[in-house]
Design an enzyme around this catalytic site. Sequence first.
Site, PDB file in Angstrom:
ATOM      1  N   PRO A  28     -30.175 -28.587 -33.000  1.00 37.75           N
ATOM      2  CA  PRO A  28     -29.487 -29.874 -32.999  1.00 37.75           C
ATOM      3  C   PRO A  28     -29.861 -30.747 -34.199  1.00 37.75           C
ATOM      4  CG  PRO A  28     -30.634 -29.458 -30.918  1.00 37.75           C
ATOM      5  CD  PRO A  28     -31.121 -28.469 -31.899  1.00 37.75           C
ATOM      6  N   GLU A  29     -28.879 -31.034 -35.006  1.00 41.79           N
ATOM      7  CA  GLU A  29     -29.017 -32.018 -36.080  1.00 41.79           C
ATOM      8  C   GLU A  29     -28.067 -33.155 -35.744  1.00 41.79           C
ATOM      9  OE1 GLU A  29     -28.576 -30.295 -39.984  1.00 41.79           O
ATOM     10  OE2 GLU A  29     -29.398 -28.381 -39.327  1.00 41.79           O
ATOM     11  N   ARG A  49     -38.349 -24.295 -46.019  1.00 47.57           N
ATOM     12  CA  ARG A  49     -37.193 -23.909 -45.213  1.00 47.57           C
ATOM     13  C   ARG A  49     -36.286 -22.953 -45.982  1.00 47.57           C
ATOM     14  NH1 ARG A  49     -39.760 -25.061 -41.606  1.00 47.57           N
ATOM     15  NH2 ARG A  49     -40.177 -27.159 -40.904  1.00 47.57           N
TER      16      ARG A  49
END
Length: 296
Positions: free
Chosen positions: A2-3, A267
């Site tokens: 979830p962003e 990332r």
Amino acid sequence: MPELPEVETVARGLQREITGRRIVSVTLGKTDFIDNPEEIEKELPGRAIHEVRRYGKFLLLRLTPKRDAAVAEGDAALLVHLGMTGMLAPQAAGEPHAKHTHVVALLDDGRELRYIDARRFGRMAYLAGESLKEELKRFGADPLEAGLEEFTARICGNRARIKALLLDQQVLRGVGNIYADESLWKAKIHPMQLGAKLRREQVKELYRALQGILERAIVMRGSSIADFLDVEGQPGEYQRHHRAYGREGKPCFRCKTRIKRVIVAGRSSYFCPQCQKAPRGGKRQGRRQQEMGKGV
DNA sequence: CTCGATCCCTGGACGC
DNA sequence: TGCGTCCAGGGATCGA
């Protein structure tokens, strides 16, 4: 994962589903992701949820004061971060609890608001008054609310790599790995480019790309990569529109060059090596070469 | 100031 | 079939 768009989708669903409901009681399972579990048990029962909204990647459940509150405490809220695998949704009390259900709040309409999170990378906290204000102040601008001026100031006033800046919640609140990569691809900016070195025109491109992508993703109810589901248990659709994220080795939608993956800011970062040119001096050297090219 | 490394945590993918 | 290993990733923290 979830962003901003996924959290916005959940917030809208909860706003529709549970606004006005009073919390009757709270039952906790594992609590290692909760700041103050004892306060949650003590403070939530008896309060009504009068608004649910998104704040960065957090859900903010704003609560009414307790009926018998002796002194005003200011605004009170339950902050919920879904982490990687968190889910918050009302379900019929009779429904069996899914595995990894860690918080159950019985509502006054008989349903239960349940927090389910396999990895417990999320976070939950009850905050009120000054501590709530202080907590919210830690975060940067909402990318959908910020004007170009503010966006530019936040990106250019920083020497970190653009990918790191987009992910930094103190710079912008709500952007995560997927939408950072998607907006950089759209704006044709290499993830390792330094924020301070971006040309004005590039920053403007990025600003527009990010807002456009976030808005479109919200309309499509977010991206469901692994297991994101909204309040109704429905997956989002935006993952079908990803142009960079998760597409290593696949052809760029613009130029057919194979999408590459590098690690930036710890990332995975997906980008097109043709469209998104590496900064001069590149990643492999990492040496301190600068100046001269200072001229924007 | 900015960086990488490490930890948290579990499930899914993959190799044998 | 079943094990071991690696990886995903947001965020806090620590040392370089």
